[in-house]
Motif scaffolding. Structure first.
Motif, PDB file in Angstrom:
ATOM      1  N   LEU A  37       0.835  -1.208   0.000  1.00  0.00           N
ATOM      2  CA  LEU A  37       0.000   0.000   0.000  1.00  0.00           C
ATOM      3  C   LEU A  37       0.868   1.255   0.000  1.00  0.00           C
ATOM      4  N   ARG A  38       1.948   1.213   0.731  1.00  0.00           N
ATOM      5  CA  ARG A  38       2.864   2.365   0.787  1.00  0.00           C
ATOM      6  C   ARG A  38       3.497   2.623  -0.586  1.00  0.00           C
TER       7      ARG A  38
ATOM      8  N   GLU B 174       0.838   3.959  -3.078  1.00  0.00           N
ATOM      9  CA  GLU B 174       0.419   5.332  -2.818  1.00  0.00           C
ATOM     10  C   GLU B 174       1.291   6.314  -3.606  1.00  0.00           C
ATOM     11  N   THR B 175       2.570   6.020  -3.704  1.00  0.00           N
ATOM     12  CA  THR B 175       3.480   6.931  -4.401  1.00  0.00           C
ATOM     13  C   THR B 175       3.784   6.494  -5.828  1.00  0.00           C
TER      14      THR B 175
ATOM     15  N   PRO C 135       1.555   4.352  -8.276  1.00  0.00           N
ATOM     16  CA  PRO C 135       0.421   3.519  -8.682  1.00  0.00           C
ATOM     17  C   PRO C 135       0.606   2.824 -10.032  1.00  0.00           C
TER      18      PRO C 135
ATOM     19  N   ILE D 144      -7.878  -0.996  -2.829  1.00  0.00           N
ATOM     20  CA  ILE D 144      -7.324  -0.397  -4.044  1.00  0.00           C
ATOM     21  C   ILE D 144      -8.301  -0.657  -5.180  1.00  0.00           C
TER      22      ILE D 144
ATOM     23  N   VAL E 112      -4.770   2.245  -7.615  1.00  0.00           N
ATOM     24  CA  VAL E 112      -5.036   3.470  -6.869  1.00  0.00           C
ATOM     25  C   VAL E 112      -5.658   3.128  -5.521  1.00  0.00           C
ATOM     26  N   LEU E 113      -5.101   3.720  -4.462  1.00  0.00           N
ATOM     27  CA  LEU E 113      -5.677   3.506  -3.139  1.00  0.00           C
ATOM     28  C   LEU E 113      -7.031   4.212  -3.050  1.00  0.00           C
TER      29      LEU E 113
ATOM     30  N   ILE F 132      -6.575   4.113   2.018  1.00  0.00           N
ATOM     31  CA  ILE F 132      -5.748   5.111   2.710  1.00  0.00           C
ATOM     32  C   ILE F 132      -5.907   4.959   4.216  1.00  0.00           C
TER      33      ILE F 132
ATOM     34  N   LYS G 159      -4.057   1.844   5.257  1.00  0.00           N
ATOM     35  CA  LYS G 159      -2.614   2.083   5.239  1.00  0.00           C
ATOM     36  C   LYS G 159      -2.190   2.844   6.486  1.00  0.00           C
ATOM     37  N   THR G 160      -2.973   3.822   6.893  1.00  0.00           N
ATOM     38  CA  THR G 160      -2.675   4.581   8.104  1.00  0.00           C
ATOM     39  C   THR G 160      -2.667   3.666   9.328  1.00  0.00           C
TER      40      THR G 160
END
Length: 121
Positions: free
Chosen positions: A10-11, A14-15, A17, A48, A65-66, A71, A74-75
């Motif tokens: 996921l990390r 996020e940056t 995709p 996603i 795409v998250l 999101i 992921k947090t």
């Protein structure tokens, strides 16, 4: 282990995709089949979604795409991952401090300096 792979995936997504499954597998050190399985599970959970990768000449390429749910997940995974790593750090630090008592301060300082110079290269 599975949670760590989900967190790292996921990390990464996020940056980045647009990364292919092969690229994701290589970055995470797992098989392409394993990444396919994890991506499918994350899509099924709604974390996603697939999007077309517009910049690609091959329109069969996808971006991952998250979603808002992704999101949030992921947090939560980040919190748990960091908590685990901090606990591991404390255990390692205590062990290093204990073992370091077997050496003089100058020997320990030299070891730390060698370690720093090796890791900065």
């Amino acid at each position: 282990m599975r949670e760590d792979v989900h967190f790292r995936l996921l990390r990464l997504l996020e940056t980045n995709p647009e990364l292919s499954q092969r690229d994701l597998a290589k970055a995470l050190g797992v098989s392409t089949g394993g990444i396919h399985y994890v991506l499918s599970a994350l899509i099924q959970k709604g974390l996603i979604k697939l999007g077309n990768f517009r910049a690609a000449s091959d329109k069969r390429r996808f971006s991952y795409v998250l979603t808002p749910k992704g999101i949030a997940a992921k947090t939560d995974l980040t919190r748990r991952f960091l908590s685990r790593k901090l606990a591991e750090y404390e255990v390692l630090k205590a062990e290093i401090d204990e073992i370091g008592q077997d050496f003089s301060e100058s020997e320990l300082a030299a070891m730390k300096a060698r370690h720093r110079s090796r890791n900065s290269s």
